[in-house]
Each structure stands twice: as structure tokens, then as C-alpha cells.
Design an enzyme around this catalytic site. Structure first.
Site, PDB file in Angstrom:
ATOM      1  N   ASP A  90       8.251  13.297  10.167  1.00  0.00           N
ATOM      2  CA  ASP A  90       6.924  12.780   9.819  1.00  0.00           C
ATOM      3  C   ASP A  90       6.012  12.694  11.038  1.00  0.00           C
ATOM      4  OD1 ASP A  90       8.682  10.687  10.584  1.00  0.00           O
ATOM      5  OD2 ASP A  90       7.332   9.195   9.730  1.00  0.00           O
ATOM      6  N   ASP A  91       6.613  12.571  12.227  1.00  0.00           N
ATOM      7  CA  ASP A  91       5.797  12.657  13.456  1.00  0.00           C
ATOM      8  C   ASP A  91       5.130  14.030  13.534  1.00  0.00           C
ATOM      9  OD1 ASP A  91       8.435  11.113  13.876  1.00  0.00           O
ATOM     10  OD2 ASP A  91       7.151  10.276  15.434  1.00  0.00           O
ATOM     11  N   GLU A 149      12.228  -2.461  10.072  1.00  0.00           N
ATOM     12  CA  GLU A 149      11.751  -1.067   9.986  1.00  0.00           C
ATOM     13  C   GLU A 149      12.194  -0.367  11.278  1.00  0.00           C
ATOM     14  OE1 GLU A 149       9.148   0.037  12.208  1.00  0.00           O
ATOM     15  OE2 GLU A 149       9.576   2.043  11.450  1.00  0.00           O
ATOM     16  N   ASN A 172      11.085   1.814  13.715  1.00  0.00           N
ATOM     17  CA  ASN A 172      10.399   1.858  15.018  1.00  0.00           C
ATOM     18  C   ASN A 172      10.485   0.522  15.745  1.00  0.00           C
ATOM     19  OD1 ASN A 172       9.639   4.529  14.781  1.00  0.00           O
ATOM     20  ND2 ASN A 172       7.651   4.056  13.884  1.00  0.00           N
ATOM     21  N   HIS A 217       5.258   8.645   6.807  1.00  0.00           N
ATOM     22  CA  HIS A 217       4.799   7.389   7.443  1.00  0.00           C
ATOM     23  C   HIS A 217       3.725   7.623   8.522  1.00  0.00           C
ATOM     24  CE1 HIS A 217       8.402   5.354   5.830  1.00  0.00           C
ATOM     25  NE2 HIS A 217       9.112   6.360   6.287  1.00  0.00           N
TER      26      HIS A 217
END
Ligand code: RIB
Ligand code: CA
Length: 329
Positions: free
Chosen positions: A15-16, A177, A179, A255
Site C-alpha cells: 500500500d506504500d 495498528e 505502524n 491504507h
């Protein structure tokens, strides 16, 4: 309109990669540099993956390799025993994963800059009188280290929009979460630094899931960017179906791209609140949890958090950029 100058901090990651493409195709943004960090995969992998994406879309934005380990948490094996699978064999007998070791793209020809990510962040912000923001979509190790090494950047950073945390939603453990959980001390340093911080948590990103309808539409656009985004959405849908099924069948949350869209147009988010937010870094069951203190007599509030998103607007923002397919700058 003047472009928004940003440093994009990533742990690429599927997703990055979508977030990087969305940012570089946004005329509203001037991506000064991309900093990589240990997160989804070791920093060598996240750096190579970032370079592969930039090669694939023809971008020359400089990449700076960041911290190879978290501030403290990885010193305690017990704290990083991730709860929950990162990959599995799905019902079709296929290996599915949120993030592969390396993105399914040709090996990067581009190289990362010699300067480290932390030095780049400090020098870029200290040497500029312009408004520079940070969009952080991985663990906050680089940002926290830069703040500790040069606290003067805190008041110079225009704003920090970070993908991370959760109010009523978690993923990597029952309370946290990824991160934030990966480097809780770094997250506490950044979120309580006094900088203008906006969290884009799972409550928002899970409301922005994309489906095969979007991936098939994006693939029809037929550019390298749209093909990469389509493939990554489909890889993520298979992984989420097998390990973390979303409310919308056959869907997955990109995300990090939502954090990029949020710094462009905050109306893509819903229910933004200014709260007292801290991170549990005590190493217990709730390690890495973002604790939102809503009591009326709480200590001063310190960060904004968005608890929803406008899914259609989000999908349109990504679609528009893929159709335009014009690298910013
Ligand atoms: O929890 C989601 C976050 O963790 C995203 O940034 C994803 O890339 C992973 O790093
Ligand atoms: Ca990420």
C-alpha cells in the site's frame, strides 16, 4: 495554486507503493524526497521496493535510506513477536501476503542517496523557510530520531499526516495498528511532540477499501502506474480475504494512499477530532495501542484523528491521478 511540499516516509510495502504513485501523480504535491524505514520489511527491502516503484513510473525523486531498526522495541524479542500471520495459503492453495519481500517489479536501477533519511529530514527542514510537511506511512522511527537529534524541526514542520493508530479498530494485535505497534516509543515522541499531527487510523482506512471493480477499472487505464496499482490492490484483496476479511466482500484497504489524499484534500476524511492521544509502550498486551483520552478534564489535547473517510471521494482521487498519469513537478 502553490504546491504542497512534502517529505514522504514509507516502509514500502504494497500500500506504500500505491501511496507513492498517488503522491507523484498529484499536481497538488511537490514530493521533495522519499525516506524509507524498517517496517513491513527490513529497510534494505523497503528501500529497494521504493526505488523499483520510482523506476517503473519514471520518477527521479530522491530516495534516502532510513533507520534499520526501531528505537527500542526490537531490543525485546517478546515485544516484536507479531501476533497474527503476515502470509498464509488461501483456499485456492495460493501463498498470499500483505507485503512480499520484494515488489513484483524489475530490480531497481536507481540508487538511494548517500545521505541518511534522518540527516535529509533535518537538513531539508532546517535549511528551508518554506512550509514543508511530512506524510508518514510506516513506523515513525525516522521522524522521531530526527526530532530527538534536532528538536528545532518540530516547530518548522508545517504538519505531519501519518497513517497509523486506531480508535475502535486494530490489526497487528487486539489493541494496536502495525505502524504504531512496530515502534511505539517513536510514535509517542512524534504524536506528543507539539507538531501539528493528524492521524489517519484504521477506523478511516478500513472505510476506504477498494475492490476488484476498482482494480479492473484502473487496469483498463493501461499505464505502468495504473497496472501496478491494480495488481497491488488485487494482491491485497487476496491477502485480506484470507487473513482479515473486510466488511465489503473481496476488498482491501490501501491504507497509505488515504494519508496522501488527506494532505491534498482533508475532506476525503470524516469525523476529524482534536484529542489527547498517547501510545502505550509498556510492552504488555496493549503495547502500541493509541489511547484516546476523551475525559472532559484531560490534559491538553495534542493531535487530530480522523475516524472515517469518504470512500467514493478517495477512489475518485486515486482514479483521477491514474487517468492524468502526469508526474508532479
Ligand atoms: O496498519 C497498516 C500499515 O502497516 C500500513 O502503512 C501498511 O503499509 C503497514 O505498514
Ligand atoms: Ca506502510
Amino acid at each position: 495554486m502553490e504546491k504542497i511540499k512534502i517529505i514522504l516516509d514509507v516502509d514500502t510495502g504494497s500500500d506504500d507503493a500505491i501511496a507513492i504513485i498517488t503522491a507523484l501523480l498529484s499536481d497538488e504535491l511537490n514530493v521533495l524526497g522519499i525516506t524509507t524505514v524498517n517496517g513491513n520489511k527490513p529497510v534494505e527491502n523497503t528501500t529497494e521496493n521504493t526505488l523499483r516503484v520510482l523506476d517503473a513510473i519514471g520518477s527521479k525523486v530522491p530516495v534516502y535510506r532510513g533507520c534499520c531498526t526501531t528505537l527500542i522495541s526490537e531490543l525485546s524479542p517478546a515485544r516484536v513477536s507479531r501476533v497474527g500471520a503476515e502470509e498464509t495459503i488461501d483456499e485456492n492453495g495460493e501463498v498470499v501476503a500483505y507485503h512480499s519481500e520484494y515488489l513484483n517489479l524489475p530490480s531497481a536501477k536507481n540508487k538511494a542517496q548517500d545521505k541518511s533519511a534522518v540527516c535529509y529530514i533535518i537538513e531539508t527542514i532546517m535549511n528551508s523557510d518554506d512550509d514543508i510537511s511530512i506524510v508518514a506511512v510506516g513506523p515513525l522511527t525516522n521522524i522521531a530520531t530526527a526530532m530527538r537529534a534536532e528538536p528545532r524541526i518540530i516547530n518548522k514542520i508545517k504538519r505531519i499526516v501519518l497513517m497509523g493508530g486506531g480508535y475502535k479498530v486494530a490489526n497487528v494485535t487486539p489493541a494496536a495498528e502495525f505502524n504504531i505497534w512496530k515502534d511505539p516509543e517513536a510514535a509517542q515522541i512524534v504524536i506528543t511532540s507539539g507538531a501539528n499531527v493528524l492521524l489517519v487510523p484504521l477506523d478511516a482506512t478500513h472505510a476506504g477499501c477498494m475492490t476488484y471493480k476498482e482494480s479492473e477499472e484502473f487496469r483498463k487505464i493501461g499505464t505502468p502506474s495504473s497496472n501496478i496499482v491494480a495488481e497491488l490492490i488485487e494482491e491485497r484483496i487476496k491477502a485480506y480475504n484470507a487473513m482479515q476479511p473486510m466488511e465489503i466482500p473481496d476488498s482491501a484497504p490501501p491504507h497509505d494512499a488515504l494519508a496522501v489524499c488527506a494532505i491534498i484534500d482533508e475532506s476525503v476524511l470524516k469525523d476529524i477530532r482534536f484529542e489527547r492521544i498517547d501510545v502505550d509502550f509498556s510492552g504488555g498486551l496493549c503495547d502500541g495501542m493509541t489511547v484516546i483520552d476523551e475525559r472532559p478534564f484531560t490534559p491538553p489535547k495534542n493531535a487530530y484523528i480522523a475516524l472515517g473517510c469518504d470512500r467514493n471521494k478517495f477512489i475518485n482521487m486515486v482514479r483521477q491521478r491514474l487517468i492524468k498519469n502526469k508526474l508532479s513537478k
